[in-house]
Design an enzyme around this catalytic site. Structure first.
Site, mmCIF file in Angstrom:
data_model
loop_
_atom_site.group_PDB
_atom_site.id
_atom_site.type_symbol
_atom_site.label_atom_id
_atom_site.label_comp_id
_atom_site.label_asym_id
_atom_site.label_seq_id
_atom_site.Cartn_x
_atom_site.Cartn_y
_atom_site.Cartn_z
ATOM 1 N N VAL A 15 0.821 -1.209 0.000
ATOM 2 C CA VAL A 15 0.000 0.000 0.000
ATOM 3 C C VAL A 15 0.859 1.266 0.000
ATOM 4 O O VAL A 15 0.661 2.169 -0.824
ATOM 5 C CB VAL A 15 -0.966 0.001 1.208
ATOM 6 C CG1 VAL A 15 -1.623 1.353 1.398
ATOM 7 C CG2 VAL A 15 -2.031 -1.067 1.005
ATOM 8 N N LEU A 156 -7.306 -0.671 -2.843
ATOM 9 C CA LEU A 156 -6.616 -1.301 -3.977
ATOM 10 C C LEU A 156 -6.507 -2.815 -3.791
ATOM 11 O O LEU A 156 -6.505 -3.323 -2.663
ATOM 12 C CB LEU A 156 -5.228 -0.693 -4.170
ATOM 13 C CG LEU A 156 -4.158 -0.850 -3.080
ATOM 14 C CD1 LEU A 156 -3.516 -2.219 -3.075
ATOM 15 C CD2 LEU A 156 -3.101 0.207 -3.251
ATOM 16 N N ARG A 157 -6.440 -3.522 -4.916
ATOM 17 C CA ARG A 157 -6.172 -4.957 -4.904
ATOM 18 C C ARG A 157 -4.744 -5.177 -5.371
ATOM 19 O O ARG A 157 -4.265 -4.452 -6.246
ATOM 20 C CB ARG A 157 -7.097 -5.696 -5.900
ATOM 21 C CG ARG A 157 -8.543 -5.738 -5.502
ATOM 22 C CD ARG A 157 -9.388 -6.019 -6.726
ATOM 23 N NE ARG A 157 -9.209 -4.963 -7.722
ATOM 24 C CZ ARG A 157 -9.687 -5.009 -8.972
ATOM 25 N NH1 ARG A 157 -10.340 -6.066 -9.387
ATOM 26 N NH2 ARG A 157 -9.500 -4.006 -9.816
ATOM 27 N N GLU A 158 -4.093 -6.161 -4.817
ATOM 28 C CA GLU A 158 -2.757 -6.493 -5.310
ATOM 29 C C GLU A 158 -2.891 -7.028 -6.729
ATOM 30 O O GLU A 158 -3.881 -7.657 -7.086
ATOM 31 C CB GLU A 158 -2.089 -7.513 -4.382
ATOM 32 C CG GLU A 158 -1.767 -6.885 -3.041
ATOM 33 C CD GLU A 158 -1.130 -7.846 -2.058
ATOM 34 O OE1 GLU A 158 -0.555 -8.856 -2.481
ATOM 35 O OE2 GLU A 158 -1.227 -7.555 -0.852
ATOM 36 N N ASN A 231 -14.446 -5.143 2.990
ATOM 37 C CA ASN A 231 -13.682 -6.394 2.875
ATOM 38 C C ASN A 231 -14.508 -7.578 3.372
ATOM 39 O O ASN A 231 -14.490 -8.655 2.767
ATOM 40 C CB ASN A 231 -12.366 -6.298 3.653
ATOM 41 C CG ASN A 231 -11.255 -5.716 2.795
ATOM 42 O OD1 ASN A 231 -11.498 -5.273 1.681
ATOM 43 N ND2 ASN A 231 -10.040 -5.707 3.308
ATOM 44 N N GLY A 276 -13.899 -21.558 -5.618
ATOM 45 C CA GLY A 276 -12.552 -22.117 -5.717
ATOM 46 C C GLY A 276 -12.029 -22.571 -4.374
ATOM 47 O O GLY A 276 -12.797 -23.031 -3.512
ATOM 48 N N GLY A 280 -7.661 -15.906 0.297
ATOM 49 C CA GLY A 280 -6.480 -15.824 1.147
ATOM 50 C C GLY A 280 -5.946 -14.412 1.079
ATOM 51 O O GLY A 280 -6.689 -13.470 0.812
ATOM 52 N N CYS A 283 -5.211 -9.714 3.682
ATOM 53 C CA CYS A 283 -6.277 -8.828 4.153
ATOM 54 C C CYS A 283 -7.592 -9.512 4.528
ATOM 55 O O CYS A 283 -8.044 -9.363 5.659
ATOM 56 C CB CYS A 283 -6.503 -7.731 3.128
ATOM 57 S SG CYS A 283 -5.047 -6.663 3.067
ATOM 58 N N LYS A 343 -3.232 -15.236 -5.120
ATOM 59 C CA LYS A 343 -4.072 -15.038 -6.302
ATOM 60 C C LYS A 343 -3.141 -14.707 -7.465
ATOM 61 O O LYS A 343 -1.944 -14.498 -7.249
ATOM 62 C CB LYS A 343 -5.096 -13.930 -6.081
ATOM 63 C CG LYS A 343 -4.476 -12.567 -5.894
ATOM 64 C CD LYS A 343 -5.550 -11.512 -5.854
ATOM 65 C CE LYS A 343 -4.990 -10.174 -6.242
ATOM 66 N NZ LYS A 343 -5.978 -9.133 -6.334
#
Ligand code: NAD
Ligand code: UGA
Length: 472
Positions: A15, A156-158, A231, A276, A280, A283, A343
């Site tokens: 971040v 934000l998403r990684e 989240n 799935g 994980g 966060c 992911k």
């Protein structure tokens, strides 16, 4: 003309680093401080410690122009008006967020305050953290008129962090007075007034000068809750579809069709309905636990969050049992594991379902040949190469002589494998797909036994469909 603000970002992780570089990209002057000397040295030399699209380019563009890196917090605080705290808030032993890194940083900031400063909570923190930050500043003798505390959660998403930051769904500012809210408005003005998107070298994305970013100003408490609730809600969506996937599987329905049918309802939407191995990452697991703890502290029984967690944990066990069921016994079996990151599009292995599944398979006596496009170096630190695990240079090398391929992470390249080549490499053509990247009928046609999540499994004649087994 937007106002340039002097910004200090504390923490140069997923971040902090992204925020620092993006604030420079929208015209501010940024000092990013981290107490990890090796990381700061690497960043100063233009190196990028994480795998994140666009980050190397943006860093090269702004290094020592809009953004600089330092280990020294004091001088940075003195020079800056807004101080973004972006250190880790990991899960503590009771499930609550461990705020010790935040507290350490606030105590350090207090020692260097030389005028009015706005402290911004960028880290994900429980409601009322803004009060604690204020109290901590007072205890260290900082006068109330010399600071404000604002919550500005990050969404934000990684993997898509830079684009998410510069083209956000929304920007939330939780401020308890106008002065501090106005400074944050100034900081985000290039995104909210659209001037950033009008620039010829702006990073392209979903927003434009005509349709700029949406800003929501709330109280600090509301902003803190918006982050945890968002989240938790996304995790709930994933656990919901995973629970349905188990029902679908038991009645030979197809979870992909079900998710498509549900997602077409605009009130539900198609996102975060991918069944799935479960969620994980650094966060969702910790934030669901921390939000549950927050509710408990207020005497509220938020049981649904506990169910979200349980369904997620069960999803990995179900997958493990599928592997056993497809292979009969695990001791001595060689398995190709495709994916180590939590992911696709990231090298982050924190709380990765792939790593957890691999550990369980190793404990059951299997040997693993693993491949991941970006996360192998980080994985080697927790699962060193040895007798039970080796690392391959490609999916095909991992599959060489293996009893089965396991797909554990949804990397795009795993959805486009050369399946003929994979088939030839394998000892037995068995794929157990924890991310539903292929269609069962097509895999059967190519001669694979293919087991996935929430869909009828496809068994070749030689492999035979196992009867439902009761596994110990
Ligand atoms: P991270 O572990 O990648 O980075 C944290 C950084 O802070 C590290 O580089 C560490 O060295 C540094 N640090 C720790 N103590 C310090 C100190 N006293 N002084 C200076 N630097 C210090 O963490 P992250 O993934 O970037 O997450 C940070 C926060 O943002 C967390 O609260 C997380 O929940 C939240 N968040 C993360 C994401 C994400 O995708 N990773 C997205 C939104 C929000
Ligand atoms: C998530 C949120 O999406 C961000 O908005 C938030 O800022 C961030 O957490 C945070 O607070 O740290 P991130 O963890 O980077 O971002 O990744 P996601 O894309 O949300 O995926 C999280 C996990 O859920 C992954 O393991 C992913 O495989 C899994 N997932 C996601 C599913 O199993 N199914 C889905 O449909 C979507």
């Amino acid at each position: 003309m937007s106002k340039q603000v002097s910004i200090c970002v504390i923490g140069s992780g997923y971040v902090g680093l992204v925020a620092a570089v993006c604030f420079a990209e929208i015209g501010h002057k940024v000092i990013c401080v981290d107490n990890n000397e090796a990381k700061v040295k690497m960043l100063r030399e233009g190196g990028v410690p994480i795998y994140e699209e666009h980050l190397p380019d943006l860093l090269a563009k702004h290094l020592n122009r809009g953004v600089e890196f330092s280990c020294e917090l004091g001088p940075a605080i003195e020079q800056c008006d807004a101080i973004f705290i972006a250190v880790g808030t990991p899960q503590g032993s009771t499930g609550s967020a461990d705020l010790s890194y935040v507290e350490a940083v606030v105590s350090e900031i207090a020692r260097s305050v030389n005028g009015y400063k706005v402290l911004v909570e960028k880290s994900t923190v429980p409601v009322y953290t803004n009060e604690w930050v204020s109290r901590c500043m007072h205890r260290h003798g900082v006068e109330p008129h010399n600071f404000d505390v604002v919550s500005n959660p990050e969404f934000l998403r990684e993997g898509t962090a830079i684009e998410d930051f510069l083209h956000p769904d929304r920007i939330v500012i939780g401020a308890n007075n106008k002065r501090s809210a106005d400074l944050l408005r100034d900081i985000y003005a290039p995104l909210t007034d659209g001037s950033y998107y009008a620039k010829p070298d702006a990073l392209p994305g979903m927003l434009s000068a005509e349709k700029p970013a949406t800003l929501l100003v709330t109280s600090a408490q509301s902003a803190e809750i918006i982050k945890h609730a968002s989240n938790a809600f996304l995790a709930l969506k994933i656990s919901f579809i995973n629970a349905i996937s188990n029902l679908a599987e038991s009645v030979d329905a197809d979870i992909e069709d079900i998710a498509a049918g549900m997602g077409l309802d605009s009130r539900i939407g198609p996102k975060f309905l991918r069944a799935g191995l479960g969620y994980g990452g650094s966060c969702f697991p910790k934030d669901v636990a921390a939000f549950y703890w927050v509710a408990q502290q207020q005497g509220i029984d938020f049981q649904i969050l506990e169910e979200v967690r349980k369904i997620n944990a069960t999803q990995q066990e179900i997958f493990f049992n599928k592997v056993r069921s497809a292979l009969w016994t695990l001791r001595g079996k060689k398995l190709a594991a495709l994916g180590l990151a939590f992911k696709g599009d990231t090298d982050d292995i924190r709380d990765s379902p792939a790593i957890d599944v691999i550990k369980k398979l190793i404990a059951a006596g299997a040997t693993i040949s693993a491949y991941d496009p970006a996360a192998m170096d980080k994985a080697k630190a927790v699962l060193p190469a040895g007798e039970s695990i080796s690392y391959a240079a490609s999916p095909y090398e991992a599959a060489e002589g293996a009893d089965a391929v396991l797909i554990l992470t949804d990397w795009k390249e795993f959805a486009k494998l050369d399946l003929q080549k994979l088939n030839v490499a394998l000892k037995f053509p068995i794929i157990i797909d924890g991310r539903n990247l292929y269609k069962p009928a097509e895999m059967l046609e190519l001669g694979f036994t293919y087991v996935s999540v929430g869909r009828p499994a496809a068994y070749t004649a030689q492999q035979g469909k196992p009867r439902k087994l009761v596994l110990s």
